[in-house]
Enzyme design. Structure first.
Site, PDB file in Angstrom:
ATOM      1  NE  ARG A 564      -4.207  -1.713   1.957  1.00  0.00           N
ATOM      2  CZ  ARG A 564      -4.363  -3.177   2.448  1.00  0.00           C
ATOM      3  NH1 ARG A 564      -3.222  -3.636   2.888  1.00  0.00           N
ATOM      4  NH2 ARG A 564      -5.492  -3.564   2.141  1.00  0.00           N
ATOM      5  CB  SER A 666      -9.192  -6.946 -12.007  1.00  0.00           C
ATOM      6  OG  SER A 666      -9.966  -6.794 -10.910  1.00  0.00           O
ATOM      7  CG  ASN A 871     -12.605  -5.175  -0.598  1.00  0.00           C
ATOM      8  OD1 ASN A 871     -13.710  -4.680  -0.649  1.00  0.00           O
ATOM      9  ND2 ASN A 871     -12.052  -5.839   0.699  1.00  0.00           N
ATOM     10  CE1 TYR A 872      -7.318  -4.475  -2.684  1.00  0.00           C
ATOM     11  CE2 TYR A 872      -7.077  -6.797  -1.616  1.00  0.00           C
ATOM     12  CZ  TYR A 872      -6.833  -5.224  -1.577  1.00  0.00           C
ATOM     13  OH  TYR A 872      -6.562  -4.460  -0.534  1.00  0.00           O
ATOM     14  CB  ILE A 873     -11.391 -10.257  -8.198  1.00  0.00           C
ATOM     15  CG1 ILE A 873      -9.853 -10.949  -7.721  1.00  0.00           C
ATOM     16  CG2 ILE A 873     -11.906 -11.146  -9.296  1.00  0.00           C
ATOM     17  CD1 ILE A 873      -9.856 -12.338  -7.465  1.00  0.00           C
TER      18      ILE A 873
END
Length: 914
Positions: A564, A666, A871-873
């Site tokens: 992050r 993704s 949250n990410y894919i």
């Protein structure tokens, strides 16, 4: 901090602000070529960029050999209780609770042993720990089996994963160039209505391979030529999504569970078919709601329930008694109440509230000085609250339903708002009740008292013409605003970290859905720029200017290792860091190219991983750690998160460092799905999806700490699996009872007891089955009595229950006889070998399904599949898998998530691509 100093290095800001009165060491503005040449000789580069993969799965465990004695944590004042050790997580070694280092940052507190004499950059953390008299247990390595690989391969797993990551990155580069090429063709074919826009397209396409600095003028022109320059979140054009959106019009809307919502069906608009809708500065024009629900006031304990101090019951002021109740009510949560940091923070706050409210008094009314936590006994409070919980649990179904209905009716006015004339569901309309802060990971403030939020702290956001909600009697709101650019309905500041809490719309509302949609569309748009970004930062890794080289190195770490970006923290916040705020001590270098990170990240979760990096990145980190830098100094002292994001916006409008996490996850998932051929049963296909999800987490370095209850859950699942095998074995024994010759016909091996079952386990399991049968009979009896009572009929007598319980007694006798005779009598009406064989086959299916679930759960223990999936894919990729391989979407998304991602479920078909 004002926006004018966004690009000022962190160290510079601290110098300007005089933080801690210490002048940090700042890197030189430029890096001399002689230094690069020297490092090139010391650490020769093989010219290969290593796409980093961490194979270490879990935390490094460190045991202090010097303090191996168990200190024990006194919880109830009733003596020492041993601290449970979580195998999956090692708590950083904070200094003793009574230590005088309260004002030191967390990173300093973690060093509780003497510094190592040889504390060079190249000394690994492991070696330092050993030198400090500590035993180091390295984390277990990922097994090939965990990610669906063949374990007999000669290629090392790390190398195999690295190659796969390289392959995915090459595919990304190829796709980015193809997208830009197609866009250029479209621009050339377009009518010459806007020549300036066309010119920009040509200029943009002609310098694809140039570094950002040389493309800056074109970027400026592009910005001017943009038809809608104010829309920051405009999604990338994608013909596939437009086609899918057109198809989605034919999809029938599911019936709403809420009759009131059905009234709006005619006005239902698939907003995802018009992604520009709602992108303006103002988020609403009219807004009406009823405010928030406050928790009920504190109900004092009965007079006979009191906390004890040094064995004597004491009387407390209601405010102090409430705080004592926070701790007393959660004594069963040993993970928290046995934590020394939790105890220390709670007790400090408890003493403060005692002082403020007049202290504690004994039976004689004399003041009692509460000084030692070890003498406090909260057990009477726990027993009171535990009895209340048990009584609530024991309520009849009708009583529970009545209480819920009463609560729902009281909260009904707050569950929805009217947003631009449309009824929308509100998410978190309840104000959190006061309690003890727990935090996640190793939060240094765990145990502090979260104070009660009063109306005077709450700001309401509502339409100018709307009726302002009435605050509780005798109170007033802090402020009433008409902020049309805000999507919040109410807000207040909590006392622990000073963070603002917001009441927002529910996840399935249009506003939330559009936010998610834009987030993933932004990641999709990054596809056409990723190759240029990577090419540029790879070039800038050798830049002469230190600021440029630090920025390039940070971008490399963010892109390759999913770090992050991080933001600078205030003095009162948890000592967590991200990439841009890494300290000198957070990074250890091990030649030739291994970097070990050790820091507290988001939510105070420890990030302790090691990666192989590109040789140039290793050299740069060595330069950034050069003397006179030391502990406490910033690694990237000429870089800020704001400065980094400002640089990224030069590539793409709205691009920030956090978009890389979404894009990488993704895009990786989309690549894996394009190569996947999922077959078999639905559980097997679900496992295929989870395997892909897990591989995404590993390739993108998204991991988590193993949950405290994982071992117990796996043990229960294992017992259930063994229980099925035992039942199957009994059926096979019944086959022998029906036809003794079957044993010779099928072979003795077919009828043998499974290897993982033994006589001791069988006896324990049989006792469990008997108890389970007793519980089942008792619950059924009670339920039937409740029904009779509700219908006004006479209830059954206890004798009836005793009669029914004989079935459990008979089962117990039967099993004891089986153990003694080693024979199982056939059960059921007219048992035959054929019928029993069918039962065996059914057990085979059940055992196989449960074995897959157990394997899946074990493999997922250190990968947060839920977080990754939500949250990410991009959720549309999950929908693609569901439709392509004919697996119900319910297997991946709960009802809540199906509402949240309705736009994804309805907008794509199986041919959609990220």
């Amino acid at each position: 901090m004002s926006s004018s100093d966004d690009d000022m290095p962190l160290a510079g800001k601290r110098m300007a602000n005089g933080t801690n009165g210490v002048t940090p060491h700042l890197s030189a503005a430029t890096i001399p070529s002689t230094l690069d040449a020297t490092l090139d000789r010391q650490i020769p580069s093989n010219g290969q960029v290593m796409p980093g993969i961490s194979i270490a799965h879990g935390d490094v465990k460190v045991e202090d050999t010097a303090s191996s004695k168990d200190k024990g944590a006194v919880v109830n004042g009733a003596g020492a209780s041993k601290r449970k050790v979580r195998e999956s997580f090692t708590r950083p070694d904070y200094a003793d609770a009574e230590s005088s280092d309260d004002d030191l940052p967390l990173s300093k507190k973690r060093r509780t042993t003497t510094a190592v004499e040889s504390d060079s950059d190249d000394t690994p953390l492991m070696a330092k720990a050993k030198a400090n008299g500590q035993i180091v247990h390295m984390p277990p390595r990922l097994s090939a089996h965990q990610i669906g690989e063949e374990s007999d391969s000669d290629v090392p797993l790390g190398q195999k994963l690295a190659k796969q990551k390289q392959k995915i990155e090459k595919a990304a580069e190829k796709e980015a160039k193809q997208i830009r090429k197609e866009e250029k063709k479209e621009a050339d074919k377009a009518p010459k209505k806007a020549p300036s826009a066309k010119k920009v397209k040509k200029e943009e396409s002609s310098d694809d391979d140039k570094p950002l600095s040389t493309r800056a003028p074109a970027a400026k022109k592009a910005k001017v030529a943009s038809p809608k320059p104010t829309k920051k979140d405009k999604p990338a054009p994608a013909s596939a999504s437009k086609k899918a959106a057109t198809k989605s019009k034919a999809v029938k809307k599911e019936e709403s569970a809420d009759p009131e919502d059905e009234e709006d069906d005619d006005e239902q608009v698939n907003w995802w078919e018009d992604p520009t809708k709602g992108d303006g500065t103002n988020k609403w024009e009219t807004l009406q709601h009823n405010g928030v629900v406050f928790p009920p006031p504190y109900k004092p304990l009965p007079k006979n329930v009191k906390m004890k101090y040094d064995g004597e019951p004491v009387t407390l002021h209601p405010d102090a008694e409430e705080v004592a109740g926070f701790f007393g009510g959660m004594l069963n949560s040993t993970h928290n109440v046995e934590n020394p940091t939790f105890q220390k923070n709670f007790f400090n706050d408890f003493k403060a509230i005692l002082k403020k409210t007049g202290g504690a008094k004994n039976r004689q009314g004399e003041k009692v000085d509460v000084r030692e936590f070890a003498k406090c006994d909260f057990k009477p409070i726990f027993e009171h609250y535990d009895a209340e919980r048990a009584a609530k649990k024991a309520l009849s179904k009708e009583e529970k339903k009545a209480l819920k209905q009463e609560k729902d009716e009281a909260e009904a006015p707050f569950t929805h708002c009217v947003w631009d004339g449309k009824r929308q569901k509100v998410g978190n309309f309840r104000v959190e009740p006061p309690s003890l802060f727990r935090g996640r990971g190793d939060h240094p403030k765990t145990g502090h008292v979260k104070t009660r939020v009063m109306p005077e702290q709450v700001t309401i956001n509502i339409g100018k013409e709307a009726t302002v909600p009435v605050p509780p009697e005798g109170h007033r709101w802090k402020e009433v605003k008409n902020d049309k650019q805000g999507t919040w309905l109410a807000m207040w500041q909590e006392n622990i970290n000073g963070n603002y809490k917001y009441v927002m719309l529910a996840a399935n509302s249009d506003v939330k859905g559009q936010s998610d949609y834009k987030k993933f569309e932004k990641a999709r748009e990054l596809k056409k720029h990723i190759d240029r970004i990577r090419k540029d930062y790879q070039k800038d890794l050798k830049a002469e200017a230190t600021a440029e080289r630090q920025r390039a190195t940070a971008m490399y770490l963010i892109d390759r290792f999913a770090l992050r970006a991080g933001n600078e923290k205030g003095d009162e916040e948890a000592d967590t860091v991200g990439c841009c705020s890494l300290k000198y001590e957070n990074v250890t270098l091990r030649p030739p190219n291994v970097v070990i990170f050790d820091f507290l990240g988001k939510d105070s979760i420890r990030f302790h991983e090691e990666f192989e990096v590109d040789a140039q990145v290793f050299k740069n980190l060595k330069i950034f750690k050069r003397p006179p830098k030391g502990d406490g100094d910033d690694l990237f002292d000429r870089l800020t998160t704001a400065g980094l994001n400002k640089h990224l916006k030069g590539y793409m409008d709205g691009l920030t460092a956090k978009v890389f996490r979404t894009y990488n996850a993704s895009f990786t998932m989309s690549q894996l799905l394009s190569e996947m051929k999922s077959e078999g049963t639905i559980p097997e296909r679900v496992k295929d999806y989870n395997d892909a999800n897990r591989r995404v987490a590993i390739l993108c370095n998204h991991k988590r700490t193993v949950g405290a209850g994982h071992a117990g859950q796996m043990e229960k699942l294992g017992d259930r699996l063994k229980g099925l095998k035992y039942q199957q074995w009994r059926v096979k024994q019944m086959m022998i009872d029906v036809d003794p010759k079957i044993k010779k016909k099928k072979g003795a091996e077919y009828f043998e007891l499974p290897d993982d079952l033994d006589e001791e386990w069988i006896v324990e399991h049989q006792a469990f089955l008997v108890e389970q049968e007793k519980t089942k009979i008792t619950k059924k009896f009670e339920k039937e009595n409740e029904k009779l009572k509700a219908e006004g009929e006479k209830e059954m007598k206890p004798k009836e229950l005793d009669e029914r319980l004989k079935a459990a007694t008979d089962l117990e006798k039967k099993m004891k006889k089986e153990n003694k005779t080693k024979k199982v009598e056939a059960e059921g009406k007219g048992p035959t070998v054929e019928k029993l064989e069918e039962q065996v086959k059914k057990f085979d299916t059940r055992i196989a399904t449960m074995a897959i679930q157990a394997e899946d759960k074990e493999n997922n223990k250190e990968v947060a599949l839920g977080t990754s999936k939500i949250n990410y894919i991009d959720p549309r990729l999950t929908v693609v898998f569901s439709k392509k391989f004919n697996v119900p979407i319910e297997k991946f998304f709960s009802k809540t998530l199906r509402e949240k991602f309705e736009w994804a479920i309805k907008s794509v078909d199986e041919n959609w691509t990220f």
